[in-house]
Design a protein around this motif. Sequence first.
Motif, PDB file in Angstrom:
ATOM      1  N   TRP A   1       0.859  -1.187   0.000  1.00 31.53           N
ATOM      2  CA  TRP A   1       0.000   0.000   0.000  1.00 31.53           C
ATOM      3  C   TRP A   1       0.894   1.234   0.000  1.00 31.53           C
ATOM      4  CZ3 TRP A   1      -5.195  -0.024  -0.586  1.00 31.53           C
ATOM      5  CH2 TRP A   1      -5.869  -1.230  -0.344  1.00 31.53           C
ATOM      6  N   TYR A   2       0.512   2.203  -0.820  1.00 33.53           N
ATOM      7  CA  TYR A   2       1.141   3.514  -0.850  1.00 33.53           C
ATOM      8  C   TYR A   2       0.048   4.556  -0.652  1.00 33.53           C
ATOM      9  CZ  TYR A   2       5.443   1.518  -2.792  1.00 33.53           C
ATOM     10  OH  TYR A   2       6.603   0.812  -2.976  1.00 33.53           O
ATOM     11  N   ARG A   3       0.451   5.768  -0.368  1.00 36.19           N
ATOM     12  CA  ARG A   3      -0.530   6.839  -0.257  1.00 36.19           C
ATOM     13  C   ARG A   3       0.049   8.146  -0.786  1.00 36.19           C
ATOM     14  NH1 ARG A   3      -0.794   7.478   6.372  1.00 36.19           N
ATOM     15  NH2 ARG A   3       1.249   8.516   6.657  1.00 36.19           N
ATOM     16  N   GLN A   4      -0.848   9.011  -1.191  1.00 37.56           N
ATOM     17  CA  GLN A   4      -0.438  10.314  -1.694  1.00 37.56           C
ATOM     18  C   GLN A   4      -1.375  11.380  -1.138  1.00 37.56           C
ATOM     19  OE1 GLN A   4      -0.054  10.616  -5.963  1.00 37.56           O
ATOM     20  NE2 GLN A   4       1.283  12.390  -5.783  1.00 37.56           N
ATOM     21  N   ALA A   5      -0.817  12.249  -0.328  1.00 36.18           N
ATOM     22  CA  ALA A   5      -1.578  13.347   0.235  1.00 36.18           C
ATOM     23  C   ALA A   5      -1.525  14.531  -0.734  1.00 36.18           C
ATOM     24  CB  ALA A   5      -0.999  13.747   1.590  1.00 36.18           C
ATOM     25  N   PRO A   6      -2.480  15.457  -0.625  1.00 35.12           N
ATOM     26  CA  PRO A   6      -2.493  16.615  -1.528  1.00 35.12           C
ATOM     27  C   PRO A   6      -1.184  17.382  -1.466  1.00 35.12           C
ATOM     28  CG  PRO A   6      -4.549  16.475  -0.314  1.00 35.12           C
ATOM     29  CD  PRO A   6      -3.632  15.439   0.283  1.00 35.12           C
ATOM     30  N   GLY A   7      -0.613  17.645  -2.638  1.00 34.94           N
ATOM     31  CA  GLY A   7       0.611  18.424  -2.712  1.00 34.94           C
ATOM     32  C   GLY A   7       1.867  17.688  -2.328  1.00 34.94           C
ATOM     33  N   LYS A   8       1.749  16.382  -2.085  1.00 28.80           N
ATOM     34  CA  LYS A   8       2.910  15.590  -1.683  1.00 28.80           C
ATOM     35  C   LYS A   8       3.145  14.444  -2.656  1.00 28.80           C
ATOM     36  CE  LYS A   8       2.679  16.610   3.250  1.00 28.80           C
ATOM     37  NZ  LYS A   8       2.685  16.017   4.631  1.00 28.80           N
ATOM     38  N   GLU A   9       4.335  13.874  -2.572  1.00 23.54           N
ATOM     39  CA  GLU A   9       4.650  12.732  -3.421  1.00 23.54           C
ATOM     40  C   GLU A   9       4.047  11.455  -2.825  1.00 23.54           C
ATOM     41  OE1 GLU A   9       8.887  14.265  -5.327  1.00 23.54           O
ATOM     42  OE2 GLU A   9       8.824  12.467  -4.083  1.00 23.54           O
ATOM     43  N   ARG A  10       3.876  10.487  -3.671  1.00 19.60           N
ATOM     44  CA  ARG A  10       3.386   9.193  -3.208  1.00 19.60           C
ATOM     45  C   ARG A  10       4.430   8.569  -2.281  1.00 19.60           C
ATOM     46  NH1 ARG A  10       0.690   5.218  -7.559  1.00 19.60           N
ATOM     47  NH2 ARG A  10      -0.338   7.215  -7.952  1.00 19.60           N
TER      48      ARG A  10
END
Length: 120
Positions: A36-45
């Motif tokens: 699992w990966y995640r990507q927050a607004p304005g940030k890299e995965r």
Amino acid sequence: QVQLVESGGGLGQAGDSLRLSCAASGRTFSRYNMAWYRQAPGKEREFVASISWSAGRTYYADSVKGRFTISRDNAKNTVYLQMNSLKPEDTAIYYCNARINSGPDLGDYWGQGTQVTVAS
């Protein structure tokens, strides 16, 4: 080709729990390394957690260690991410990843993502 479909995202409050699921196509799911990966607004995965195909070894990002648990059910071709004690900084789009190192499905695959929003 391997297809990954995530589900289980949604809106929660700080301290809540959510469970994400990722269903995979393919005949040899038990040999897929899943993550699992995640990507927050304005940030890299960023990496969240992974589970190997052999021995089921698990790895976690420091930011989720002790709160999140990754698991897999090879009979259902599904990997899960149990998220407890959620924090607002866990808000992101969560992506399922399959990394296949051999065989006809060799390659790196991604799901479409599922949104997790944690309110304070």
